[in-house]
Design an enzyme around this catalytic site. Structure first.
Site, mmCIF file in Angstrom:
data_model
loop_
_atom_site.group_PDB
_atom_site.id
_atom_site.type_symbol
_atom_site.label_atom_id
_atom_site.label_comp_id
_atom_site.label_asym_id
_atom_site.label_seq_id
_atom_site.Cartn_x
_atom_site.Cartn_y
_atom_site.Cartn_z
ATOM 1 N N CYS A 177 -1.395 97.741 26.113
ATOM 2 C CA CYS A 177 -2.264 98.591 26.935
ATOM 3 C C CYS A 177 -3.312 99.301 26.067
ATOM 4 C CB CYS A 177 -1.379 99.596 27.674
ATOM 5 S SG CYS A 177 -2.269 100.934 28.488
ATOM 6 N N CYS B 132 -3.362 103.086 26.370
ATOM 7 C CA CYS B 132 -2.161 103.632 25.718
ATOM 8 C C CYS B 132 -2.388 103.749 24.218
ATOM 9 C CB CYS B 132 -0.938 102.741 25.968
ATOM 10 S SG CYS B 132 -0.445 102.588 27.685
#
Length: 147
Positions: A69, A72
């Site tokens: 991600c 993230c």
């Protein structure tokens, strides 16, 4: 426990009793002798999260993330900076959603990154999406003030 806090060591997982008259920022684990707080988030798996949630007297701020991600990964250094300011009032944990499907299901995680503010095994607040360090800190303190 009256007059102190129960803190789970992020290194060995042992439960420590921290007397109220001792500063938490200087506390060391009675078992492994590592600092209980070092200003960095702790990587946990589902078992580590469960132990922290069940036995810590302080709130937990959990970053539910995944290595693939982009947002993230972009938020990771911000979460690290937030740890420096929020510890020892709050324990910061990082939980990889790909390795913790039961946890993701339990908390109905539908998007990542998601921050969960938890105290006493109960969710206080949540927020999805990447944030900078100042926003993480302000959101966490606001959530604690409302709980």
């Amino acid at each position: 426990m009256s007059g102190g806090l129960q803190i789970v060591c992020g290194n060995c997982g042992r439960i420590n009793r921290l007397p109220a008259d001792r500063p938490a920022s200087a506390a060391r684990c009675g078992s492994c002798h590592k600092p209980l707080f070092d200003g960095r988030p702790i990587e946990v798996d589902e078992q580590g999260f469960a132990r922290q949630a069940a036995h810590s007297d302080i709130p937990l701020l959990v970053d539910v993330w995944a290595p693939w991600c982009g947002p993230c990964r972009a938020m990771a250094p911000m979460f690290e900076r937030a740890a420096k300011e929020l510890e020892p009032k709050v324990r910061l944990l990082k939980l990889n959603a790909d390795k913790a499907p039961a946890m993701s299901s339990r908390f109905s995680i539908t998007g990542i990154p998601t921050l969960l503010l938890i105290h006493g095994e109960k969710e206080i607040s949540r927020r999805s999406g990447a944030m900078d360090a100042k926003t993480i800190i302000a959101w966490t303190l606001n959530g604690l003030a409302r709980s």
